[in-house]
Design a protein around this motif. Structure first.
Motif, PDB file in Angstrom:
ATOM      1  N   GLY A 195      13.507  97.201  45.824  1.00  0.00           N
ATOM      2  CA  GLY A 195      13.674  98.499  46.435  1.00  0.00           C
ATOM      3  C   GLY A 195      14.990  98.702  47.162  1.00  0.00           C
ATOM      4  N   ASP A 196      15.738  97.611  47.427  1.00  0.00           N
ATOM      5  CA  ASP A 196      16.940  97.765  48.236  1.00  0.00           C
ATOM      6  C   ASP A 196      17.780  96.492  48.175  1.00  0.00           C
ATOM      7  OD1 ASP A 196      18.578  97.643  50.717  1.00  0.00           O
ATOM      8  OD2 ASP A 196      17.553  99.505  51.192  1.00  0.00           O
ATOM      9  N   VAL A 197      19.087  96.658  48.085  1.00  0.00           N
ATOM     10  CA  VAL A 197      20.012  95.524  48.050  1.00  0.00           C
ATOM     11  C   VAL A 197      19.959  94.754  49.367  1.00  0.00           C
ATOM     12  CG1 VAL A 197      22.447  94.860  47.911  1.00  0.00           C
ATOM     13  CG2 VAL A 197      21.564  96.632  46.401  1.00  0.00           C
ATOM     14  N   ASP A 198      19.833  95.457  50.477  1.00  0.00           N
ATOM     15  CA  ASP A 198      19.771  94.795  51.781  1.00  0.00           C
ATOM     16  C   ASP A 198      18.542  93.892  51.892  1.00  0.00           C
ATOM     17  OD1 ASP A 198      22.132  95.954  52.667  1.00  0.00           O
ATOM     18  OD2 ASP A 198      21.111  97.670  53.572  1.00  0.00           O
ATOM     19  N   ILE A 199      17.428  94.311  51.343  1.00  0.00           N
ATOM     20  CA  ILE A 199      16.212  93.495  51.371  1.00  0.00           C
ATOM     21  C   ILE A 199      16.428  92.226  50.556  1.00  0.00           C
ATOM     22  CG2 ILE A 199      13.785  93.365  50.696  1.00  0.00           C
ATOM     23  CD1 ILE A 199      13.620  96.394  51.271  1.00  0.00           C
ATOM     24  N   ILE A 200      17.054  92.355  49.401  1.00  0.00           N
ATOM     25  CA  ILE A 200      17.342  91.187  48.565  1.00  0.00           C
ATOM     26  C   ILE A 200      18.220  90.204  49.332  1.00  0.00           C
ATOM     27  CG2 ILE A 200      18.507  90.351  46.488  1.00  0.00           C
ATOM     28  CD1 ILE A 200      17.816  93.102  45.206  1.00  0.00           C
ATOM     29  N   SER A 201      19.296  90.681  49.882  1.00  0.00           N
ATOM     30  CA  SER A 201      20.243  89.830  50.606  1.00  0.00           C
ATOM     31  C   SER A 201      19.584  89.189  51.822  1.00  0.00           C
ATOM     32  CB  SER A 201      21.450  90.661  51.025  1.00  0.00           C
ATOM     33  OG  SER A 201      22.393  89.852  51.669  1.00  0.00           O
ATOM     34  N   ARG A 202      18.871  89.962  52.594  1.00  0.00           N
ATOM     35  CA  ARG A 202      18.199  89.453  53.791  1.00  0.00           C
ATOM     36  C   ARG A 202      17.160  88.392  53.422  1.00  0.00           C
ATOM     37  NH1 ARG A 202      17.496  94.025  56.106  1.00  0.00           N
ATOM     38  NH2 ARG A 202      15.482  94.497  55.196  1.00  0.00           N
ATOM     39  N   THR A 203      16.399  88.642  52.367  1.00  0.00           N
ATOM     40  CA  THR A 203      15.398  87.676  51.911  1.00  0.00           C
ATOM     41  C   THR A 203      16.067  86.362  51.525  1.00  0.00           C
ATOM     42  OG1 THR A 203      13.942  89.438  51.113  1.00  0.00           O
ATOM     43  CG2 THR A 203      13.588  87.244  50.197  1.00  0.00           C
ATOM     44  N   PHE A 204      17.171  86.450  50.791  1.00  0.00           N
ATOM     45  CA  PHE A 204      17.898  85.270  50.330  1.00  0.00           C
ATOM     46  C   PHE A 204      18.459  84.460  51.498  1.00  0.00           C
ATOM     47  CE2 PHE A 204      21.766  83.229  48.539  1.00  0.00           C
ATOM     48  CZ  PHE A 204      21.163  82.482  47.534  1.00  0.00           C
ATOM     49  N   ILE A 205      18.943  85.119  52.512  1.00  0.00           N
ATOM     50  CA  ILE A 205      19.548  84.436  53.662  1.00  0.00           C
ATOM     51  C   ILE A 205      18.488  83.918  54.631  1.00  0.00           C
ATOM     52  CG2 ILE A 205      20.972  84.797  55.725  1.00  0.00           C
ATOM     53  CD1 ILE A 205      22.587  86.827  53.970  1.00  0.00           C
ATOM     54  N   GLU A 206      17.503  84.729  54.943  1.00  0.00           N
ATOM     55  CA  GLU A 206      16.540  84.390  55.992  1.00  0.00           C
ATOM     56  C   GLU A 206      15.702  83.160  55.668  1.00  0.00           C
ATOM     57  OE1 GLU A 206      16.142  85.709  59.127  1.00  0.00           O
ATOM     58  OE2 GLU A 206      18.000  86.749  58.644  1.00  0.00           O
ATOM     59  N   PHE A 207      15.240  83.010  54.442  1.00  0.00           N
ATOM     60  CA  PHE A 207      14.370  81.875  54.163  1.00  0.00           C
ATOM     61  C   PHE A 207      15.103  80.545  54.323  1.00  0.00           C
ATOM     62  CE2 PHE A 207      16.117  81.716  49.850  1.00  0.00           C
ATOM     63  CZ  PHE A 207      16.070  80.349  49.578  1.00  0.00           C
ATOM     64  N   GLN A 208      16.418  80.559  54.120  1.00  0.00           N
ATOM     65  CA  GLN A 208      17.198  79.330  54.182  1.00  0.00           C
ATOM     66  C   GLN A 208      17.249  78.743  55.588  1.00  0.00           C
ATOM     67  OE1 GLN A 208      20.963  79.416  52.094  1.00  0.00           O
ATOM     68  NE2 GLN A 208      20.232  81.102  50.835  1.00  0.00           N
TER      69      GLN A 208
END
Length: 106
Positions: free
Chosen positions: A84-97
């Motif tokens: 639904g959103d590029v920001d969600i993709i990026s945030r998901t990728f960074i946050e789990f790490q």
């Protein structure tokens, strides 16, 4: 420590801490990694973690994100449609790490 990260090798050298494999690291952190993720996010993070276990920490580099999206969704636009959103993709990728190296061995 072939299936471990450089972090583990440095811990071994500095503190005599036995290295763990990437698979063990994921297992130790999984509760925190997956907390708060919806099904789509969880599926993507599981995919990325599988690549991390297989190939190493380079898979977690932000520059790899477009390639991972292409592998998983076949295009960035399909990934955006799923998330639904590029920001969600990026945030998901960074946050789990953040949780991968922040665990306690029982």
């Amino acid at each position: 420590a072939e299936k471990s990260d450089l972090f583990d090798v440095l811990e071994l050298i500095s503190y005599s801490v036995k290295p763990i494999t990437r698979a063990e690291r994921v297992a130790l952190a999984s509760k925190d990694v997956f907390a708060g993720l919806d099904d789509k996010q969880r599926e993507f993070v599981e995919f990325v973690l599988d690549k991390y276990i297989e190939s190493g920490v380079d898979e977690l580099d932000q520059e790899k994100l477009p390639a991972l999206l292409h592998l998983k969704y076949h295009s960035v636009s399909d990934a955006i449609e799923a998330f639904g959103d590029v920001d969600i993709i990026s945030r998901t990728f960074i946050e789990f790490q953040k949780h991968l190296y922040n665990y306690k061995i029982a």
